[in-house]
Design an enzyme around this catalytic site. Sequence first.
Site, PDB file in Angstrom:
ATOM      1  N   LYS A   1       0.860  -1.425  -0.203  1.00  0.00           N
ATOM      2  CA  LYS A   1       0.144   0.062   0.144  1.00  0.00           C
ATOM      3  C   LYS A   1       0.866   1.559   0.228  1.00  0.00           C
ATOM      4  O   LYS A   1       0.514   2.127  -0.285  1.00  0.00           O
ATOM      5  CB  LYS A   1      -0.727   0.171   0.895  1.00  0.00           C
ATOM      6  CG  LYS A   1      -1.980  -0.682   1.079  1.00  0.00           C
ATOM      7  CD  LYS A   1      -2.680  -1.511   2.820  1.00  0.00           C
ATOM      8  CE  LYS A   1      -4.131  -2.283   2.416  1.00  0.00           C
ATOM      9  NZ  LYS A   1      -4.299  -2.591   3.483  1.00  0.00           N
TER      10      LYS A   1
ATOM     11  N   GLN B   1      -4.543  -1.083   9.586  1.00  0.00           N
ATOM     12  CA  GLN B   1      -4.749  -2.885   8.999  1.00  0.00           C
ATOM     13  C   GLN B   1      -4.665  -3.932  10.041  1.00  0.00           C
ATOM     14  O   GLN B   1      -5.168  -3.695  10.726  1.00  0.00           O
ATOM     15  CB  GLN B   1      -3.428  -2.712   8.364  1.00  0.00           C
ATOM     16  CG  GLN B   1      -2.818  -4.497   8.034  1.00  0.00           C
ATOM     17  CD  GLN B   1      -3.749  -4.603   6.365  1.00  0.00           C
ATOM     18  OE1 GLN B   1      -3.262  -3.258   6.138  1.00  0.00           O
ATOM     19  NE2 GLN B   1      -3.857  -5.909   6.326  1.00  0.00           N
TER      20      GLN B   1
ATOM     21  N   ASP C   1     -11.013   2.548   4.114  1.00  0.00           N
ATOM     22  CA  ASP C   1     -11.856   1.554   3.378  1.00  0.00           C
ATOM     23  C   ASP C   1     -13.305   1.158   4.055  1.00  0.00           C
ATOM     24  O   ASP C   1     -12.997   0.480   3.942  1.00  0.00           O
ATOM     25  CB  ASP C   1     -10.812   0.705   5.518  1.00  0.00           C
ATOM     26  CG  ASP C   1     -10.152   0.057   5.225  1.00  0.00           C
ATOM     27  OD1 ASP C   1      -9.779  -0.768   3.994  1.00  0.00           O
ATOM     28  OD2 ASP C   1      -8.960  -0.612   6.267  1.00  0.00           O
TER      29      ASP C   1
HETATM   30  N1  GUN Z   1      -6.131  -6.620   6.509  1.00  0.00           N
HETATM   31  C1  GUN Z   1      -7.169  -7.708   5.360  1.00  0.00           C
HETATM   32  N2  GUN Z   1      -7.723  -6.438   3.865  1.00  0.00           N
HETATM   33  C2  GUN Z   1      -8.057  -4.877   4.677  1.00  0.00           C
HETATM   34  C3  GUN Z   1      -8.579  -4.436   4.283  1.00  0.00           C
HETATM   35  O1  GUN Z   1      -9.136  -4.041   3.080  1.00  0.00           O
HETATM   36  N3  GUN Z   1      -8.201  -2.873   4.885  1.00  0.00           N
HETATM   37  C4  GUN Z   1      -8.004  -2.992   6.497  1.00  0.00           C
HETATM   38  N4  GUN Z   1      -8.175  -1.868   7.387  1.00  0.00           N
HETATM   39  N5  GUN Z   1      -7.565  -4.277   6.681  1.00  0.00           N
HETATM   40  C5  GUN Z   1      -7.077  -5.540   5.987  1.00  0.00           C
END
Ligand code: GUN
Length: 298
Positions: A55, A99, A122
């Site tokens: 990311k 995350q 998100d």
């Molecule tokens: N962990 C796995 N996929 C995601 C996501 O799309 N967003 C977040 N914040 N954590 C994750």
Amino acid sequence: MSQARIIDGKPLSERLQAEVAAEVAQLKAKHGLTPGLAVVLVGEDPASQIYVRSKGEKSKAAGMHSVTHILPADTTMETLIGLVEALNVDPTIHGILVQLPLPKGLDEKEVITAINPDKDVDGLHVINAGRLSQGLPSLVPCTPLGSMIMLRETLGDTLAGKRAVVVGRSVLVGRPIAQLLLQADCTVTIAHSRTVDLPAVCREADILVAAVGRPQMIKADWVKPGATVIDVGINRVPFSDPVKAAAGKTKVVGDVAYKAVSEVAGAITPVPGGVGLMTVACLLQNTLTAAKRIAGIG
Ligand code: GUN
């Protein structure tokens, strides 16, 4: 036996990333605005470390301001919420992503609720989930957004009236993707661990979305011939080759038994190389959208 069309996430995600990068360059030139993304990782989960690195790298490659905060696993709620609140008022940051999963002892709901909904790239804050459920403009979770792009790429504007079955009811994927399919005028069923005769329910689907987190659970005889299958699962499993397995080597598989299902489905997303790639590209798009909304542009 005919083979399903593979819905390849690579060209689609690269196209989306290039579109975002072009718009970021324009925003900088015309408005002096650089979209900023903050990613917060708590603890040392190896899979999360890989996602967070990706990311950070991809947001930088798109020309964004990108910061990653890495906190130890024993971080307190007070410290974590304090960081989120500081990012909420940081004018260089337009998107905040914490995350998941968080280490034990940290309350994910409370942390997500602390994020400014305008910066919630998100789309997990109840304000954004509520807006999505009412068909109002909102920040939409990235994996569902990416899955819908893949579906539209495959089925064009023929989604209306199709039977869609989503296996999994998570806040992150199952529920929001069901809302997006409903907005696209599909007839939507959300199936889950308590669904009676899950294979029969799946066999009704013209569009089958697997988002359960169980390796290769969806079998070929659960799939209607010609159906479009979106596999959201990312599961790490030992290799079937005993030598590699003994060496502790693992591979990534989806929630769908890919090889067998490919011989029944009309189109299918691979794992890896499918929805996962779209998730990151959609995060960039959400960060761009958030930056423009916050600045009152477009
Ligand atoms: N962990 C796995 N996929 C995601 C996501 O799309 N967003 C977040 N914040 N954590 C994750």
